[in-house]
Design an enzyme around this catalytic site. Structure first.
Site, PDB file in Angstrom:
ATOM      1  N   HIS A  91      26.717 -19.626   2.424  1.00 22.52           N
ATOM      2  CA  HIS A  91      26.314 -20.942   1.904  1.00 22.52           C
ATOM      3  C   HIS A  91      25.186 -20.882   0.872  1.00 22.52           C
ATOM      4  O   HIS A  91      24.238 -20.140   1.017  1.00 22.52           O
ATOM      5  CB  HIS A  91      25.911 -21.867   3.059  1.00 22.52           C
ATOM      6  CG  HIS A  91      24.748 -21.338   3.852  1.00 22.52           C
ATOM      7  ND1 HIS A  91      23.448 -21.660   3.566  1.00 22.52           N
ATOM      8  CD2 HIS A  91      24.710 -20.481   4.903  1.00 22.52           C
ATOM      9  CE1 HIS A  91      22.648 -21.048   4.410  1.00 22.52           C
ATOM     10  NE2 HIS A  91      23.391 -20.316   5.221  1.00 22.52           N
ATOM     11  N   HIS A 124      29.513  -8.543 -10.382  1.00 26.00           N
ATOM     12  CA  HIS A 124      30.640  -7.970  -9.632  1.00 26.00           C
ATOM     13  C   HIS A 124      30.190  -7.767  -8.181  1.00 26.00           C
ATOM     14  O   HIS A 124      29.267  -6.997  -7.922  1.00 26.00           O
ATOM     15  CB  HIS A 124      31.049  -6.632 -10.268  1.00 26.00           C
ATOM     16  CG  HIS A 124      32.233  -5.981  -9.625  1.00 26.00           C
ATOM     17  ND1 HIS A 124      32.952  -4.990 -10.247  1.00 26.00           N
ATOM     18  CD2 HIS A 124      32.822  -6.133  -8.417  1.00 26.00           C
ATOM     19  CE1 HIS A 124      33.939  -4.583  -9.466  1.00 26.00           C
ATOM     20  NE2 HIS A 124      33.872  -5.264  -8.338  1.00 26.00           N
TER      21      HIS A 124
HETATM   22  C1  LIG Z   1      24.573   3.764  -6.583  1.00 26.62           C
HETATM   23  C2  LIG Z   1      25.530   4.523  -7.468  1.00 26.62           C
HETATM   24  C3  LIG Z   1      25.949   3.629  -8.627  1.00 26.62           C
HETATM   25  C4  LIG Z   1      24.763   5.723  -7.984  1.00 26.62           C
HETATM   26  O1  LIG Z   1      25.596   6.523  -8.759  1.00 26.62           O
HETATM   27  P1  LIG Z   1      24.933   7.759  -9.576  1.00 26.62           P
HETATM   28  O2  LIG Z   1      23.950   7.271 -10.588  1.00 26.62           O
HETATM   29  O3  LIG Z   1      26.070   8.597 -10.064  1.00 26.62           O
HETATM   30  O4  LIG Z   1      24.060   8.473  -8.470  1.00 26.62           O
HETATM   31  P2  LIG Z   1      24.203   9.946  -7.850  1.00 26.62           P
HETATM   32  O5  LIG Z   1      25.519  10.139  -7.199  1.00 26.62           O
HETATM   33  O6  LIG Z   1      23.746  10.915  -8.904  1.00 26.62           O
HETATM   34  O7  LIG Z   1      23.114   9.884  -6.696  1.00 26.62           O
HETATM   35  C5  LIG Z   1      21.699   9.766  -6.955  1.00 26.62           C
HETATM   36  C6  LIG Z   1      20.988   9.770  -5.627  1.00 26.62           C
HETATM   37  O8  LIG Z   1      21.292   8.539  -4.945  1.00 26.62           O
HETATM   38  C7  LIG Z   1      21.940   8.785  -3.691  1.00 26.62           C
HETATM   39  N1  LIG Z   1      22.967   7.766  -3.563  1.00 26.62           N
HETATM   40  C8  LIG Z   1      23.922   7.439  -4.479  1.00 26.62           C
HETATM   41  N2  LIG Z   1      24.663   6.413  -4.035  1.00 26.62           N
HETATM   42  C9  LIG Z   1      24.186   6.097  -2.826  1.00 26.62           C
HETATM   43  C10 LIG Z   1      24.559   5.122  -1.880  1.00 26.62           C
HETATM   44  N3  LIG Z   1      25.538   4.263  -2.111  1.00 26.62           N
HETATM   45  N4  LIG Z   1      23.837   5.047  -0.732  1.00 26.62           N
HETATM   46  C11 LIG Z   1      22.823   5.920  -0.480  1.00 26.62           C
HETATM   47  N5  LIG Z   1      22.425   6.868  -1.361  1.00 26.62           N
HETATM   48  C12 LIG Z   1      23.108   6.963  -2.513  1.00 26.62           C
HETATM   49  C13 LIG Z   1      22.488  10.207  -3.813  1.00 26.62           C
HETATM   50  O9  LIG Z   1      22.610  10.785  -2.554  1.00 26.62           O
HETATM   51  C14 LIG Z   1      21.419  10.835  -4.662  1.00 26.62           C
HETATM   52  O10 LIG Z   1      20.305  11.119  -3.843  1.00 26.62           O
HETATM   53  P3  LIG Z   1      19.380  12.429  -4.074  1.00 26.62           P
HETATM   54  O11 LIG Z   1      18.816  12.280  -5.471  1.00 26.62           O
HETATM   55  O12 LIG Z   1      18.372  12.325  -2.989  1.00 26.62           O
HETATM   56  O13 LIG Z   1      20.316  13.578  -3.954  1.00 26.62           O
HETATM   57  C15 LIG Z   1      26.845   4.969  -6.708  1.00 26.62           C
HETATM   58  O14 LIG Z   1      26.578   6.060  -5.845  1.00 26.62           O
HETATM   59  C16 LIG Z   1      27.441   3.855  -5.876  1.00 26.62           C
HETATM   60  O15 LIG Z   1      27.098   3.609  -4.719  1.00 26.62           O
HETATM   61  N6  LIG Z   1      28.395   3.147  -6.522  1.00 26.62           N
HETATM   62  C17 LIG Z   1      29.070   2.020  -5.943  1.00 26.62           C
HETATM   63  C18 LIG Z   1      30.528   2.358  -5.586  1.00 26.62           C
HETATM   64  C19 LIG Z   1      31.288   1.128  -5.231  1.00 26.62           C
HETATM   65  O16 LIG Z   1      30.821   0.273  -4.514  1.00 26.62           O
HETATM   66  N7  LIG Z   1      32.482   0.989  -5.769  1.00 26.62           N
HETATM   67  C20 LIG Z   1      33.304  -0.186  -5.599  1.00 26.62           C
HETATM   68  C21 LIG Z   1      34.029  -0.462  -6.883  1.00 26.62           C
HETATM   69  S1  LIG Z   1      35.023  -1.896  -6.781  1.00 26.62           S
END
Ligand SMILES: CC(C)(COP(=O)(O)OP(=O)(O)OC[C@H]1O[C@@H](n2cnc3c(N)ncnc32)[C@H](O)[C@@H]1OP(=O)(O)O)[C@@H](O)C(=O)NCCC(=O)NCCS
Length: 232
Positions: free
Chosen positions: A152, A161
């Protein structure tokens, strides 16, 4: 001649579908497949797509029109929808096309539950099993992805998104261009800035300023630079 109820209904449906404008989607890959499916489930007729080039993979047998800004005249006979998940790119294309073609349609799956008091703008995708509760406001170009729950009085600005399974408790405010990852949970009353990225599964318990990337439970901030590469 006496027509049965069923014959009359059939004629009505045929006449209605003849009056419908066909739909063209802009962008033709995984995200737009979901949109096409929503549109088909909602009774629309999707016949064409625009993209930078013709795709080898064409699961819906759509006709290729060309790159959207090069086929504006051809697009005039269609309703259109931007099938792009990236907030910045979707905003750019939708803003350009709306100047020439008017507003895009909405893509709303019949299984979505939307309160009668919710205010929804145009160019919005609401996927299967999403819930949009009373007095929610959705700006243009917002994606409410599969099974997300927006409670709500949440206010979601343009081109946000909300990824699958994300839960927004009541009275959450989200700034334009923000991405909320799959299964993220945002506590009630939280304010999130513009162009924020919230990682999958994040639990947000404090407000987030503009241009941040946060992950984890409870949320922790990652570097701003990482965000730029995602929204540039
Ligand atoms: C947050 C996000 C955008 C980061 O992507 P990125 O910039 O490529 O980040 P990296 O994979 O290099 O990770 C960087 C750090 O964040 C951490 N991390 C990344 N995503 C995380 C998440 N969702 N939760 C917890 N930690 C996360 C990694 O473990 C890493 O930690 P470290 O530096 O201690 O090793 C991505 O991981 C994510 O969660 N994307 C969303 C996916 C999604 O919801 N998709 C649906 C599409 S419809």
């Amino acid at each position: 001649m006496i027509c049965s109820f069923f014959t009359l209904r059939k004629i009505q449906i045929q006449m209605k579908s003849k009056l419908k404008k066909p739909v063209a989607v802009v962008g033709y890959s995984g995200h737009s497949y979901v949109i096409i499916d929503i549109l088909l489930n909602a009774g629309k007729i999707v016949t064409a797509y625009c993209d930078s080039e013709e795709k080898d993979k064409n699961p819906y047998n759509l006709s290729y029109l060309g790159k959207e800004n090069e086929v504006l005249e051809r697009l005039k006979i269609f309703d259109y929808f931007i099938g792009v998940g990236h907030n910045g790119i979707r905003r750019k294309i939708q803003t350009q096309l709306a100047e020439h073609l008017g507003k895009p349609i909405n893509a709303i799956h019949p299984s979505a539950v939307i309160s009668a008091s919710a205010e929804i703008n145009h160019g919005i995708m609401i996927s299967a099993n999403a819930t949009i509760n009373p007095l929610v406001k959705l700006g243009q170009g917002v994606i409410c992805n599969t099974s997300c729950s927006i409670d709500h009085e949440c206010q979601i600005e343009d081109f946000v998104h909300i990824a699958p399974g994300a839960v927004l408790c009541g009275n959450v405010k989200i700034g334009a261009g923000t991405f909320v990852g799959a299964n993220a949970v945002i506590k009630q009353g939280i304010t999130i800035g513009k162009n924020v990225t919230i990682g999958a599964g994040t639990v947000v318990i404090r407000d987030i300023p503009d241009n941040m990337m946060v992950v984890g439970n409870p949320q922790r901030i990652l570097h701003k630079e990482q965000l730029r590469k995602l929204v540039a």
